[in-house]
Design an enzyme around this catalytic site. Structure first.
Site, PDB file in Angstrom:
ATOM      1  N   GLU A 140       0.844   1.843  -0.384  1.00  0.00           N
ATOM      2  CA  GLU A 140       0.634   2.973  -1.288  1.00  0.00           C
ATOM      3  C   GLU A 140       1.237   4.230  -0.671  1.00  0.00           C
ATOM      4  O   GLU A 140       0.529   5.136  -0.251  1.00  0.00           O
ATOM      5  CB  GLU A 140      -0.870   3.164  -1.555  1.00  0.00           C
ATOM      6  CG  GLU A 140      -1.153   4.088  -2.724  1.00  0.00           C
ATOM      7  CD  GLU A 140      -2.627   4.421  -2.908  1.00  0.00           C
ATOM      8  OE1 GLU A 140      -3.033   4.634  -4.050  1.00  0.00           O
ATOM      9  OE2 GLU A 140      -3.368   4.471  -1.912  1.00  0.00           O
TER      10      GLU A 140
ATOM     11  N   GLU B 133     -13.434   3.436  -2.107  1.00  0.00           N
ATOM     12  CA  GLU B 133     -12.437   4.060  -1.231  1.00  0.00           C
ATOM     13  C   GLU B 133     -12.853   5.467  -0.822  1.00  0.00           C
ATOM     14  O   GLU B 133     -13.372   6.227  -1.642  1.00  0.00           O
ATOM     15  CB  GLU B 133     -11.094   4.125  -1.985  1.00  0.00           C
ATOM     16  CG  GLU B 133      -9.974   4.763  -1.188  1.00  0.00           C
ATOM     17  CD  GLU B 133      -8.650   4.816  -1.963  1.00  0.00           C
ATOM     18  OE1 GLU B 133      -7.611   5.019  -1.318  1.00  0.00           O
ATOM     19  OE2 GLU B 133      -8.664   4.658  -3.197  1.00  0.00           O
TER      20      GLU B 133
END
Length: 260
Positions: A240, A143
């Site tokens: 998220e 990520e």
């Protein structure tokens, strides 16, 4: 139709962690993700997943001392042994939770080392982890995180991730594309997802500014989620975000975008 996973580190925080599985299921989610499982026995978490018929979609490799502000150790040249131990632990948990994907947080630049040294360490660690995880049937994703919220984060844009993927050169490593982080760092979301769809293993979302639910900021999520569907993205999308009100109230966007 996109599959949405509730991120239990950020959603349903009105409840103790172990009760969030039930809440996610009641809200209509079929998958969950969260930062880390390691504070709980794996079988305790597995029991929640089984009871509520939830898929464990993702969690992170151990990332150093989170409460002290560490955000991963994969680029730290002096902590390779610790990283490798963390891979073993993640595999144990992933197997018990039937989780098919884990994320690597590269960490912040540790200081005292050159960018080249950190890059080389990260590449070697990712190659090691990709191999070990592949043998266990688990995909590794990497990520990129914005440097406004997390100053010094080592991996912070798409081009850098693509360079790392190329250097690691392992079929088991893919890109975790976080819409919120990349809106801050580079924008151009739809084109990026289209161009690198084959390399993207997981997507996460939040609006910007504020990292709240879709519809609270500048990203046209009604259009974007539709578009991600249209181009045939098959993976999960992790929710998220920090609810701007209660979690239940923050899910209006979800109820219109998912057929559950």
């Amino acid at each position: 139709m996109a599959k949405f996973a509730a991120n239990l580190s950020m959603l349903f925080t009105e409840y103790p962690f172990i009760e969030r599985f039930a809440e996610a299921s009641h809200a209509g989610f079929q998958g969950v993700e969260y930062l880390f499982p390691y504070d709980f026995p794996a079988n305790e978490l597995a029991a929640q997943l089984n009871q509520y018929n939830l898929t464990q979609v993702l969690f992170n490799l151990p990332a150093g001392n989170w409460s002290e502000g560490e955000r991963g150790i994969a680029c730290h040249p002096d902590r390779v042994a610790e990283f490798q131990k963390g891979v073993d632990l993640a595999i144990e948990y992933a197997q018990t939770l039937h989780c098919r994907q884990v994320n690597c947080l590269a960490g912040k630049h540790p200081g005292g080392y050159s960018v080249e040294q950190c890059h080389e360490t990260l590449v070697n660690n990712l190659r090691y982890a990709s191999d070990k995880l592949a043998a266990a049937g688990i995909t590794l994703v990497l990520e990129a995180i914005n440097t406004c919220d997390t100053p010094g984060f080592f991996v912070n844009n798409t081009q850098q991730v693509l360079n790392i993927l190329q250097n690691v050169n392992h079929p088991n490593l893919r890109y975790q594309y976080d819409i919120y982080h990349m809106q801050i760092m580079e924008g151009n979301i739809a084109n990026t997802i289209t161009q690198y769809k084959e390399k993207i293993g997981h997507i996460q979302l939040a609006d910007n500014p504020g990292r709240h639910e879709p519809g609270t900021g500048e990203i046209n999520y009604t259009w974007l989620l539709n578009y991600i569907d249209k181009i045939g993205y098959q993976g999960w999308i992790g929710c998220e975000y920090v609810p701007s009100t209660t979690t239940a109230e923050s899910l209006a966007w979800f109820n219109t975008n998912s057929h559950h």
